[in-house]
Scaffold this motif. Structure first.
Motif, PDB file in Angstrom:
ATOM      1  N   VAL A 181       0.857  -1.180   0.000  1.00  0.00           N
ATOM      2  CA  VAL A 181       0.000   0.000   0.000  1.00  0.00           C
ATOM      3  C   VAL A 181       0.895   1.233   0.000  1.00  0.00           C
ATOM      4  O   VAL A 181       1.661   1.447   0.939  1.00  0.00           O
ATOM      5  CB  VAL A 181      -0.928   0.020   1.234  1.00  0.00           C
ATOM      6  CG1 VAL A 181      -1.788   1.273   1.245  1.00  0.00           C
ATOM      7  CG2 VAL A 181      -1.803  -1.243   1.279  1.00  0.00           C
ATOM      8  N   LEU A 182       0.801   2.019  -1.061  1.00  0.00           N
ATOM      9  CA  LEU A 182       1.500   3.303  -1.117  1.00  0.00           C
ATOM     10  C   LEU A 182       0.489   4.374  -0.743  1.00  0.00           C
ATOM     11  O   LEU A 182      -0.609   4.408  -1.298  1.00  0.00           O
ATOM     12  CB  LEU A 182       2.051   3.558  -2.523  1.00  0.00           C
ATOM     13  CG  LEU A 182       2.971   2.480  -3.091  1.00  0.00           C
ATOM     14  CD1 LEU A 182       3.458   2.875  -4.485  1.00  0.00           C
ATOM     15  CD2 LEU A 182       4.144   2.206  -2.165  1.00  0.00           C
ATOM     16  N   VAL A 183       0.841   5.215   0.205  1.00  0.00           N
ATOM     17  CA  VAL A 183      -0.090   6.230   0.689  1.00  0.00           C
ATOM     18  C   VAL A 183       0.498   7.624   0.528  1.00  0.00           C
ATOM     19  O   VAL A 183       1.694   7.838   0.717  1.00  0.00           O
ATOM     20  CB  VAL A 183      -0.478   6.022   2.173  1.00  0.00           C
ATOM     21  CG1 VAL A 183      -1.308   4.770   2.355  1.00  0.00           C
ATOM     22  CG2 VAL A 183       0.731   5.988   3.080  1.00  0.00           C
ATOM     23  N   ASP A 184      -0.355   8.547   0.169  1.00  0.00           N
ATOM     24  CA  ASP A 184       0.001   9.953   0.198  1.00  0.00           C
ATOM     25  C   ASP A 184       0.104  10.348   1.669  1.00  0.00           C
ATOM     26  O   ASP A 184      -0.402   9.651   2.550  1.00  0.00           O
ATOM     27  CB  ASP A 184      -1.082  10.757  -0.526  1.00  0.00           C
ATOM     28  CG  ASP A 184      -0.822  12.248  -0.494  1.00  0.00           C
ATOM     29  OD1 ASP A 184       0.311  12.657  -0.805  1.00  0.00           O
ATOM     30  OD2 ASP A 184      -1.745  13.007  -0.146  1.00  0.00           O
ATOM     31  N   ALA A 213       4.148   2.254   2.475  1.00  0.00           N
ATOM     32  CA  ALA A 213       5.153   3.305   2.301  1.00  0.00           C
ATOM     33  C   ALA A 213       4.454   4.603   1.937  1.00  0.00           C
ATOM     34  O   ALA A 213       3.426   4.598   1.257  1.00  0.00           O
ATOM     35  CB  ALA A 213       6.150   2.931   1.211  1.00  0.00           C
ATOM     36  N   ILE A 214       5.024   5.691   2.378  1.00  0.00           N
ATOM     37  CA  ILE A 214       4.525   7.024   2.024  1.00  0.00           C
ATOM     38  C   ILE A 214       5.168   7.450   0.715  1.00  0.00           C
ATOM     39  O   ILE A 214       6.384   7.319   0.543  1.00  0.00           O
ATOM     40  CB  ILE A 214       4.870   8.049   3.124  1.00  0.00           C
ATOM     41  CG1 ILE A 214       4.170   7.690   4.434  1.00  0.00           C
ATOM     42  CG2 ILE A 214       4.507   9.464   2.672  1.00  0.00           C
ATOM     43  CD1 ILE A 214       4.644   8.501   5.635  1.00  0.00           C
ATOM     44  N   VAL A 215       4.349   7.970  -0.196  1.00  0.00           N
ATOM     45  CA  VAL A 215       4.847   8.579  -1.431  1.00  0.00           C
ATOM     46  C   VAL A 215       4.209   9.960  -1.498  1.00  0.00           C
ATOM     47  O   VAL A 215       3.011  10.092  -1.728  1.00  0.00           O
ATOM     48  CB  VAL A 215       4.502   7.742  -2.686  1.00  0.00           C
ATOM     49  CG1 VAL A 215       5.052   8.420  -3.929  1.00  0.00           C
ATOM     50  CG2 VAL A 215       5.037   6.327  -2.554  1.00  0.00           C
ATOM     51  N   SER A 216       5.020  10.979  -1.283  1.00  0.00           N
ATOM     52  CA  SER A 216       4.504  12.334  -1.128  1.00  0.00           C
ATOM     53  C   SER A 216       5.252  13.336  -1.999  1.00  0.00           C
ATOM     54  O   SER A 216       6.448  13.179  -2.248  1.00  0.00           O
ATOM     55  CB  SER A 216       4.640  12.754   0.342  1.00  0.00           C
ATOM     56  OG  SER A 216       4.270  14.103   0.527  1.00  0.00           O
ATOM     57  N   ASN A 217       4.541  14.348  -2.417  1.00  0.00           N
ATOM     58  CA  ASN A 217       5.176  15.459  -3.127  1.00  0.00           C
ATOM     59  C   ASN A 217       5.827  16.443  -2.161  1.00  0.00           C
ATOM     60  O   ASN A 217       6.531  17.353  -2.582  1.00  0.00           O
ATOM     61  CB  ASN A 217       4.150  16.211  -3.987  1.00  0.00           C
ATOM     62  CG  ASN A 217       3.780  15.433  -5.229  1.00  0.00           C
ATOM     63  OD1 ASN A 217       4.406  14.444  -5.581  1.00  0.00           O
ATOM     64  ND2 ASN A 217       2.734  15.880  -5.901  1.00  0.00           N
ATOM     65  N   ASN A 218       5.598  16.263  -0.894  1.00  0.00           N
ATOM     66  CA  ASN A 218       6.127  17.183   0.101  1.00  0.00           C
ATOM     67  C   ASN A 218       7.636  17.056   0.217  1.00  0.00           C
ATOM     68  O   ASN A 218       8.248  16.114  -0.264  1.00  0.00           O
ATOM     69  CB  ASN A 218       5.457  16.917   1.460  1.00  0.00           C
ATOM     70  CG  ASN A 218       5.237  18.188   2.240  1.00  0.00           C
ATOM     71  OD1 ASN A 218       6.110  19.045   2.292  1.00  0.00           O
ATOM     72  ND2 ASN A 218       4.071  18.311   2.842  1.00  0.00           N
ATOM     73  N   ARG A 219       8.228  18.034   0.908  1.00  0.00           N
ATOM     74  CA  ARG A 219       9.681  18.107   1.071  1.00  0.00           C
ATOM     75  C   ARG A 219      10.211  16.989   1.978  1.00  0.00           C
ATOM     76  O   ARG A 219       9.515  16.462   2.831  1.00  0.00           O
ATOM     77  CB  ARG A 219      10.061  19.461   1.659  1.00  0.00           C
ATOM     78  CG  ARG A 219       9.774  20.625   0.716  1.00  0.00           C
ATOM     79  CD  ARG A 219      10.205  21.945   1.336  1.00  0.00           C
ATOM     80  NE  ARG A 219       9.631  22.132   2.655  1.00  0.00           N
ATOM     81  CZ  ARG A 219       8.546  22.859   2.909  1.00  0.00           C
ATOM     82  NH1 ARG A 219       7.930  23.475   1.943  1.00  0.00           N
ATOM     83  NH2 ARG A 219       8.099  22.976   4.138  1.00  0.00           N
ATOM     84  N   GLN A 220      11.464  16.686   1.777  1.00  0.00           N
ATOM     85  CA  GLN A 220      12.167  15.623   2.496  1.00  0.00           C
ATOM     86  C   GLN A 220      11.996  15.722   4.013  1.00  0.00           C
ATOM     87  O   GLN A 220      11.644  14.738   4.661  1.00  0.00           O
ATOM     88  CB  GLN A 220      13.656  15.666   2.123  1.00  0.00           C
ATOM     89  CG  GLN A 220      14.559  14.780   2.928  1.00  0.00           C
ATOM     90  CD  GLN A 220      14.441  13.316   2.574  1.00  0.00           C
ATOM     91  OE1 GLN A 220      13.988  12.970   1.505  1.00  0.00           O
ATOM     92  NE2 GLN A 220      14.846  12.458   3.491  1.00  0.00           N
ATOM     93  N   ASN A 221      12.227  16.902   4.573  1.00  0.00           N
ATOM     94  CA  ASN A 221      12.193  17.019   6.041  1.00  0.00           C
ATOM     95  C   ASN A 221      10.801  16.745   6.603  1.00  0.00           C
ATOM     96  O   ASN A 221      10.669  16.108   7.640  1.00  0.00           O
ATOM     97  CB  ASN A 221      12.742  18.363   6.515  1.00  0.00           C
ATOM     98  CG  ASN A 221      11.963  19.544   5.983  1.00  0.00           C
ATOM     99  OD1 ASN A 221      11.184  19.434   5.042  1.00  0.00           O
ATOM    100  ND2 ASN A 221      12.187  20.709   6.577  1.00  0.00           N
ATOM    101  N   ARG A 222       9.752  17.196   5.929  1.00  0.00           N
ATOM    102  CA  ARG A 222       8.377  16.957   6.389  1.00  0.00           C
ATOM    103  C   ARG A 222       8.032  15.470   6.316  1.00  0.00           C
ATOM    104  O   ARG A 222       7.514  14.884   7.258  1.00  0.00           O
ATOM    105  CB  ARG A 222       7.399  17.786   5.548  1.00  0.00           C
ATOM    106  CG  ARG A 222       5.946  17.359   5.631  1.00  0.00           C
ATOM    107  CD  ARG A 222       5.283  17.805   6.915  1.00  0.00           C
ATOM    108  NE  ARG A 222       3.850  17.537   6.822  1.00  0.00           N
ATOM    109  CZ  ARG A 222       3.152  16.961   7.779  1.00  0.00           C
ATOM    110  NH1 ARG A 222       3.719  16.636   8.916  1.00  0.00           N
ATOM    111  NH2 ARG A 222       1.868  16.743   7.632  1.00  0.00           N
TER     112      ARG A 222
END
Length: 173
Positions: free
Chosen positions: A29-32, A64-73
């Motif tokens: 499961v890939l999640v935003d 796993a998280i797959v996000s457009n957000n920045r690395q640190n967040r």
């Protein structure tokens, strides 16, 4: 336009139970991140989220998280939840999802993408040739760019719901 059509529409990620995922032969499961598993203004998530992740882990379902957000967040949340992640994923492009699948040694037919946005999460999942799950946003406030996306998404979603009789559900089945 079919790139916008989610496979399923759920009220929340908690409708993704191990039993339902296994029934559909889903192992990954890939999640935003923001407004999918945590409110964008919430740094670490809720006890319910941690319990859901533990339930999937015990059933040998990878998340796993797959996000457009920045690395640190993304790293801050993923590390607190003890799950892998891809930051700056560039959704709706499929490269971030493909990298996550590669890291987890999964394939599109065994993986789903879960997110709260048609124009990023669902399109990226479709381009990656996987099934998709759209969830309702956790909170009604968004970043400026997300507000623009939501304006268009409401219109697209209304057409899909009418044409394909899509409806929000509690579980996959």
């Amino acid at each position: 336009m079919t790139s916008f059509k989610p496979t399923w529409m759920l009220n929340s990620v908690y409708g993704l139970t191990p039993e339902a995922l296994q029934k559909h032969d889903i192992h990954t499961v890939l999640v935003d991140l923001d407004n999918t598993i945590v409110a964008w203004c919430d740094p670490l998530g809720t006890p319910a989220l941690k319990e859901w992740l533990q339930t999937l882990k015990e059933a040998h379902i990878q998340v796993a998280i797959v996000s457009n957000n920045r690395q640190n967040r993304v790293a801050k949340v993923a590390n607190a939840l003890d799950i892998p992640y891809i930051a700056s994923a560039k959704k709706p492009l499929s490269s971030g999802l493909k990298k996550a699948m590669e890291n987890l040694q999964s394939t599109p037919d065994k993986t789903i993408m879960v997110g709260d946005q048609l124009l990023t999460d669902i399109v990226a999942g479709t381009l990656s040739k996987m099934r998709t799950v759209m969830v309702k946003p956790l909170v009604n406030s968004d970043y400026f760019m997300t507000k623009i996306n939501r304006f268009f998404e409401r219109r697209i979603l209304a057409k899909w719901q009418k044409k394909y009789h899509l409806e929000w559900r509690e579980t996959l089945d």
